[in-house]
Design a protein around this motif. Structure first.
Motif, short mmCIF file in Angstrom:
data_model
loop_
_atom_site.label_atom_id
_atom_site.label_comp_id
_atom_site.label_asym_id
_atom_site.label_seq_id
_atom_site.Cartn_x
_atom_site.Cartn_y
_atom_site.Cartn_z
N GLU A 178 0.81 -1.21 0.00
CA GLU A 178 0.00 0.00 0.00
C GLU A 178 0.85 1.27 0.00
N ALA A 204 -1.83 6.00 -7.83
CA ALA A 204 -3.17 6.08 -7.25
C ALA A 204 -3.11 6.26 -5.73
N ARG A 205 -2.18 5.56 -5.09
CA ARG A 205 -2.04 5.69 -3.64
C ARG A 205 -1.52 7.08 -3.26
N ARG A 236 -1.99 9.82 -4.90
CA ARG A 236 -3.10 10.75 -5.05
C ARG A 236 -4.08 10.62 -3.88
N ALA A 237 -4.36 9.38 -3.51
CA ALA A 237 -5.36 9.14 -2.47
C ALA A 237 -4.96 9.75 -1.13
N GLU A 283 -13.82 14.35 -7.67
CA GLU A 283 -12.81 13.29 -7.63
C GLU A 283 -11.61 13.64 -8.49
N GLN A 321 -7.67 14.26 -7.36
CA GLN A 321 -6.56 13.55 -7.99
C GLN A 321 -5.50 14.51 -8.51
#
Length: 882
Positions: free
Chosen positions: A526, A556-557, A559-560, A846, A850
């Motif tokens: 993660e 993606a992580r 950004r999250a 969203e 991002q």
């Protein structure tokens, strides 16, 4: 240069132009001290060189003398008073003390001023400028406004600058107003340039309200001073607000000091603290207090709060903080700060409370606030070990907050512990010299005692070693790994297994296949940086699809969790993946984003690498001049800091550009530099991966570099990927003396390409095969491959390579119609990112999360996307190839 005021400048320029066209007018420019009123007036003076200019600056010392300011404005033209109508001339003479008797009517004086100015303007347009009008006498102010309301048919422009909340109230009814507000973050960045870090700049903009003069003055303070609340002010601004507060009396002044020291607080806390200082708490609700404080006890301007706070003596501030701490029975985070500011010696209780407060701030991503708390905690620590730990933690917080200078300053004041070495090595890797990072991280790895920390340091040291091309340290890293115990948690156990497989061993094809299964397990990671490390390992053994999945998950992580600096790092690896897949527009959008994120988070090495990628993409997409300029700029940065990967990427960009343009000798010289044989750094990995291009350039100038081929084949045999085997076949075809052998290699290369997702390299092979067939006079077959190459290269949006295919096709006797690029080529990088995200079903909010922009910005770009692509709905985006 005036920044952030385009609309205001346009308004003033329009007013002056209208005066030239006999459609003059007045404009009142309002704003607080330091907001830029005088700067705009100076611009007007510069723009009106062809106008007759009259100017006055209000002076408080003359504010009690009637018509003093009007007299000063008209002094240069008083010789024209006699030309006025008698009553007006008399009235003006009386007003200015130049003669006359009896009482003068203000209306008549104002009319005289208007007539005098109108007469002047009949000869030449006039610009009147009144600065600091709030200090002008009341009579003059009335005259100025009278004139301003009557200029619609005159060649006169009248500009009046008024400071808010000073002097007498000014009724500007009937005269347009221009109210100046603070600069936004972008304008402030332009104003200050590189004087402060991006994140510190954001803090300054917030705390000063974007006041330009305050920003300029505060930029010269140390970051430690700048992030302490309240922010210290330059004396000029401080005195403006402080003088106003002191007129309210000492009791209310002390109450306001409590409010300034407390920051956002409850009335109950301020009242309780006031009682401890013997101040009547009810003063907080007085009309006088309302002149300074809003209903929520915030000051009417952040600068006013600073003026009150820093205008007090040290003893007064200490007493205020002590009273606030005593009144805070809940022991909140602010209690720790109040105690810290009321303490002048070591105090472990306060230091521990500040450390706890810093931890809370870090959880809220308040790294600069945490750094300041930890610095103060270190100062108050009685034990040297605690001071060392807290100052090292402060350095880490400064670094995470984007302030490299303060981070290194904090590290300079601690001993070289494992943590300090690790942090310093991290900073060097991301924003300094990767070679120095290797040395620092090696020392940290052997100094650390916690196995998990050692594993983390070794992971970063491995990255540094490859980035700096320092294979000499890999054996030492392997020995460091060997002394680690068996980990019980799955994540650490898997990471250690992967590191042992990739550090200190020469992997053959069988070993590479064996480790692929372990790499597949890494998809459960993660942490973005762990995912990146695993993605790099997967790439090294030819597991390109897995590598891409790991790297995209890392993005993606990042950004999250909102990690902009880590996002810049992850995009370094995703951009080449997109390039290899032939998605050049998408790659450029990601590289552009990565560059912006790197700059904003002070990751200078990442910014340089993204710039190198942008140079390659500019070349691929047909912007040769831009590509060369970016590459040359990047090379200068890379050589100065020994950034091997950056230099290699820029060199390869130049090599590919030359190869596409058939400048083969130039391309050969560039590819030869990738081995680091000249003054520029070079990486063996990049040199080996570029061998197909290198060989193509060499063959075209009559060389036969078989040694390069042998080196490449050995690497391909180790990795064993289909993509590399296709390129190996193409390279062997180029070097083959026998046409039949060459034909067989080309055919095999195309067969292998068909099983991959590398359209650009596939098209290049078809292009080379078509060229070969044309030279062998097999034109029909040549046309088949050249058409295919042209279609693909046009679709990919790389005009320089498409033109090469078109020229070859023409040489076979077939003329290809020039194809227009796809509509998506018209999109800017940010528009393309928005379009791609929306096409995947993301909402505006969203997408905004991002891309680290506002939903409004997303909506703005989306509307431009719809217009450029000729679509009207989000659903239509899903059907486009983006």
């Amino acid at each position: 240069m005036i920044v952030g005021r385009n609309a205001e400048l346009a308004m003033i320029d329009k007013l002056i132009d209208q005066a030239r066209d006999e459609h003059g007018g007045g404009l009142v420019v309002r704003g607080e001290a330091g907001i830029g009123k005088s700067t705009l007036l100076s611009h007007a003076l510069a723009e009106a060189r062809d106008l007759r200019v009259l100017r006055v600056v209000g002076a408080e010392s003359e504010s009690q003398f009637a018509y003093a300011a009007l007299h000063q404005l008209l002094t240069p033209v008083l010789d024209r008073v006699d030309c006025l109508p008698g009553p007006q001339a008399a009235a003006l003479g009386t007003a200015f003390g130049l003669g006359g008797v009896g009482e003068v009517q203000p209306f008549l004086v104002s009319m005289a001023a208007l007539t005098l100015l109108s007469d002047l303007a009949s000869e030449r347009p006039v610009l009147c400028v009144v600065d600091d009008a709030q200090w002008s006498d009341a009579a003059s102010l009335d005259a100025f406004l009278f004139v301003a309301r009557r200029l619609a048919a005159e060649s006169i422009a009248l500009l009046v600058a008024v400071r808010d909340d000073e002097g007498r109230p000014i009724d500007t009814a009937g005269v347009p107003e221009l109210r100046l507000t603070g600069l936004d973050l972008r304008a402030a960045r332009t104003l200050l340039g590189e004087r402060v870090s991006p994140l510190l700049l954001e803090h300054l903009v917030t705390s000063t309200g974007g006041n330009p003069l305050a920003l300029i003055e505060l930029a010269d303070l140390s970051p430690h001073e700048a992030v302490r609340e309240p922010v210290p002010l330059a004396s000029r601004l401080e005195q403006v607000f402080l003088a106003r507060v002191r007129k309210l009396g000492p009791q209310l002044g002390t109450l306001l000091l409590l409010a300034a020291a407390a920051g956002p607080s409850s009335r109950e806390l301020i009242r309780a603290a006031a009682g401890r200082l013997g101040i009547v708490p009810s003063l907080l609700d007085s009309p006088e207090a309302d002149q300074v404080l809003l209903a929520d006890l915030d000051f009417r301007h952040p600068l006013m709060r600073s003026a009150v706070y820093h205008g007090a003596t040290p003893a007064e501030r200490l007493a205020a903080h002590r009273a606030l701490a005593d009144a805070d029975t809940q022991r909140t985070d602010r209690w720790a700060w109040h105690r810290a500011k009321a303490t002048d010696g070591p105090d472990e209780e306060v230091a521990a409370a500040l450390e706890s407060s810093a931890a809370q701030a870090i959880r809220r991503s308040g790294h600069l606030a945490a750094a300041a708390a930890l610095e103060r905690a270190a100062e108050l620590s009685p034990a040297a070990d605690d001071a060392q730990r807290r100052r090292t933690a402060a350095a880490h917080a400064w670094w995470r907050g984007g302030d490299t200078t303060s981070a290194l300053d904090s590290l300079d004041r601690v001993e070289d512990s494992a943590e300090a070495l690790y942090l310093r090595g991290s900073i060097e890797l991301r924003a300094g010299s990767p070679s120095d990072a290797v040395t620092l991280l090696m020392s940290a790895a052997f100094a650390a005692t916690d196995p998990h920390r050692v594993l983390q340091i070794v992971t970063l040291a491995r990255e540094a070693a490859y980035t700096a091309v320092r294979p000499d340290v890999l054996d030492s890293l392997a020995s460091c790994l060997a002394r680690l115990p068996e980990f019980t948690d799955d994540t650490s156990r898997l990471l250690a297994k992967l590191l042992r497989a990739f550090i200190g061993t020469r992997m053959d094809h069988q070993q590479a296949s064996a480790v692929a299964d372990a790499l597949a397990e890494a998809e459960r990671f993660e942490d973005p940086e762990m995912l990146l490390a695993a993605g790099g390992m997967a790439w090294a053994v030819g597991q390109y699809a897995l590598s891409a999945r790991l790297r995209h998950k890392a993005v993606a992580r990042a950004r999250a969790i909102g990690a902009a600096g880590t996002l810049a790092l992850t995009l370094e690896y995703v951009v080449p993946d997109e390039i290899s897949l032939g998605r050049f527009a998408a790659a450029e959008a990601l590289a552009d984003e990565g560059h912006r994120m790197a700059v904003e988070t002070a990751r200078s090495n990442s910014a340089s690498l993204h710039q190198a990628s942008l140079s390659m993409l500019a070349g691929l997409r047909g912007r040769a001049g831009e590509a060369r300029a970016l590459a040359e700029q990047t090379m200068a940065e890379a050589v100065s800091r020994n950034l091997v990967k950056v230099a290699d990427t820029a060199q390869r960009a130049l090599g590919l550009l030359a190869l596409a343009d058939r400048r083969h000798e130039e391309a050969l010289a560039v590819f030869a530099k990738l081995d680091g044989s000249g003054p520029e750094p070079g990486s063996p990995v990049m040199a080996v991966s570029a061998i197909p291009d290198h060989v193509e350039a060499a063959v075209r100038v009559g060389h036969a570099p078989t040694a390069l081929l042998d080196r490449y084949l050995k690497w391909v045999d180790t990795v064993g990927s289909t993509e590399l085997r296709a390129l190996a076949e193409r390279t062997q075809a180029l070097l083959a003396d026998d046409p039949d052998v060459a034909d067989a290699h080309y055919a095999e290369a195309l067969r292998l390409h068909a099983a991959t997702e590398r359209p650009f390299e596939h098209a290049r092979t078809e292009l080379l095969y078509g060229e070969f067939l044309r030279r062998e006079r097999r034109r029909t077959r040549a046309r088949e491959h050249l058409r295919s190459a042209l279609d693909t290269l046009t679709r990919l949006g790389t005009p320089v390579w498409a033109e090469r295919a078109r020229v070859e096709l023409r040489a076979t006797g077939e003329t290809a119609r020039r194809q227009e690029p796809g509509r998506t080529e018209e999109l800017t990088p940010q528009e393309l990112q928005v379009a791609r995200s929306v096409s995947l079903g993301a909402t505006n909010r969203e997408v905004a999360a991002q891309l680290f922009v506002s939903p409004r910005t997303v909506d703005y770009h989306l509307r431009k996307v719809f217009r450029k692509l000729g679509i009207t709905s989000r659903h239509e985006l899903t059907r486009l190839d983006l």
